[in-house]
Design a protein around this motif. Structure first.
Motif: not given
Length: 528
Positions: A414-443
């Motif tokens: 996984v490291i050789a595939a570049g995962f550490l570079e993908f995650a480096r410097g990121k804060r918050g969720p890696l696989f979704f954007d909380p700002a795009k959450r629909r208003t009123g969404a429960k799940k």
């Protein structure tokens, strides 16, 4: 003043948990001579209070710690009601209360055998025993030198005393001797009436018993006692337990469905028979045993457990109610085969969308749940003791159990595939954007991502992947990881620590599995 809740204990030489509670000093003298009927699961424990007895001790009749706690809560609530009743003095039952309690025995006896009453001969024998009791010729009473009145009273006691104790235990009542005699008589009469009904049904006659209308409902207690909302109990549980919002929302719907089924929201008036009727209706509607047991019944059971623990209700009527189900051959979930895993990982390599590119590879390399990986944040990709690792924590979203919180090493592939570079410097969720959450969404968003990953796997067109083939795309990686771990001769305790499975014994819970040990194990898992 209520006593502190005692912990279930283990009696030397027994594997069952045990209830132990001291008899309060202020009621000890008045309690002597009483026989308590303590509710323990589906049964009642008869405990006589002798002059020398200092405490109440009885088996909780279970080895399961959680079930023991639930049963203890019910038993302690009953004992507290008995001590309080003794402080106030034995209650004299009114005529209406006596008939109401007898009516509950009638309904239980008639309803239990309604569908399958058995052969008529059974009920002929039952009625013969009832007649003997009514005539003073039942049990040991017929062998003693007593007056006719005393012989009959003892004979009836031997015949129906268990029913009487159960009714009194259900309501935490302590009654005087005269009330008990009258209640025994009415319960014997109700039992005989129910026996006649069952005899008719055994012969094919299911016409209504018009005489059943004679039994009134147990009078409501007036004054300070108010109806206890089952929804309020559930909300109390949710505030205290703090499960994920999706669990709260889904379980609250199950509680509301139960209330709608009953037609009322009064937790104190619900009996086990009500819960059984709901369970049967859910089965009849085609519900799966797992969903009924682990979600619908579990939601109502949790609400009552909180209510008992916090002295809102006396007992939990859901305890002991479940859909009987045994996993059969062909039902056990399985892991991906080598060919299926290779096809999924090959497709993931070609994906440019991060959640589809990385989540399958991370699941294959760690045996983690898809949701656990989907909720990873940049700050959860760490280095500990010089080893790159993932921190799986409830802070990121949710975890299934306490043991699910863990730190696991990142596979070198996984490291050789570049995962550490993908995650480096990121804060918050890696696989979704909380700002795009629909208003009123429960799940939760990470669960939506996990769903997308599962759907993507289904769309790859693999012939035997999916729940119908016992390969849930969200869990088959975990099954595969454990299989590969065994093939690589990795100790089960090490594999359990990596995937977040709790130890299956106290002995295995001793000691820790170091990150270095897990790193060595993970590197032995093939990803190609």
């Amino acid at each position: 003043m209520p006593l502190l809740m005692p912990r279930p204990l283990k009696r030397p030489g027994s594997t069952f948990h045990q209830l132990v509670q001291r008899i309060p000093a202020d009621v000890a003298d008045k309690a002597r001579g009483l026989t308590l009927a303590i509710p323990i699961g589906e049964t009642v424990a008869q405990i006589p209070i002798t002059p020398t007895r200092k405490d109440i001790r009885t088996s909780l009749r279970t080895r399961d710690p959680q079930e023991a706690k639930a049963r203890q809560a019910v038993a302690v609530a009953y004992l507290e009601s008995v001590w309080e009743a003794i402080r106030k003095g034995p209650k004299r039952l009114t005529h209406k209360e006596t008939l109401a309690l007898a009516g509950e025995v009638y309904r239980a006896w008639a309803d239990t055998f309604e569908d399958d009453p058995g052969p008529p001969e059974r009920w002929v024998r039952v009625e013969a025993a009832n007649i003997h009791a009514n005539a003073g010729r039942y049990g040991q009473a017929s062998l003693k030198i007593l007056s006719p009145q005393e012989r009959r009273a003892q004979s009836v006691e031997e015949r129906v005393g268990g029913f009487t104790d159960a009714m009194l235990a259900k309501r935490g009542l302590v009654i005087d001797a005269e009330s008990r005699r009258r209640l025994n008589d009415q319960i014997l009469s109700a039992l005989r009436q129910a026996t006649v009904v069952n005899l008719r049904r055994a012969g094919g006659d299911y016409s209504p018993d018009q005489g059943a209308k004679r039994f009134p409902s147990f009078p409501e207690v007036t004054g300070e006692t108010k109806a206890v909302s089952l929804l309020a109990l559930f909300d109390g549980w949710a505030r205290e337990r703090k499960p994920s919002q999706s669990t709260v929302d889904q379980w609250r719907k199950h509680v509301q469905a139960f209330i709608a089924f009953l037609g009322k929201d009064d937790a104190g008036q619900v009996m086990k028979a009500d819960v059984v009727r709901w369970k049967d209706a859910l089965v009849e509607a085609g519900g799966s045993p797992k969903t009924i047991n682990d979600a619908k019944l579990a939601a109502v059971k949790a609400a009552y457990a909180w209510g008992v623990k916090n002295v809102r209700v006396a007992s939990n009527p859901v305890i002991g109610v479940s859909v009987a189900h045994r996993k059969r051959a062909g039902e056990q979930m399985q892991g991906f085969t080598d060919a299926e895993a290779e096809a999924i990982l090959t497709a993931a390599v070609k994906e440019t969308r991060p959640h589809l590119h990385w989540i399958p590879l991370l699941c294959a390399a760690t045996g983690a749940r898809v949701g656990e990986i989907a909720q990873l944040r940049g700050q959860d990709v760490i280095e500990q003791d010089g080893i790159p690792a993932l921190r799986i924590t409830a802070e990121a979203g949710s975890v299934k159990t306490l043991g699910s919180e863990r730190v696991v090493p990142i596979h070198s592939a996984v490291i050789a595939a570049g995962f550490l570079e993908f995650a480096r410097g990121k804060r918050g969720p890696l696989f979704f954007d909380p700002a795009k959450r629909r208003t009123g969404a429960k799940k939760p968003q990470h669960k939506i991502v996990a769903k997308y990953v599962a759907e993507w796997v289904q769309e790859l067109g693999l012939e035997k992947v999916g729940r119908s083939h016992r390969k849930d795309p969200s869990h088959a990686w975990r099954h595969r990881f454990k299989t590969l771990a065994r093939q690589a001769h990795i100790n089960d305790s090490v594999a359990d620590a990596i995937v977040g499975h709790a130890p299956d014994s106290v002995a295995k819970a001793y000691g820790t599995v170091t990150l270095a040990t897990m790193k060595d194990a993970v590197e032995r898992i093939p990803l190609s």
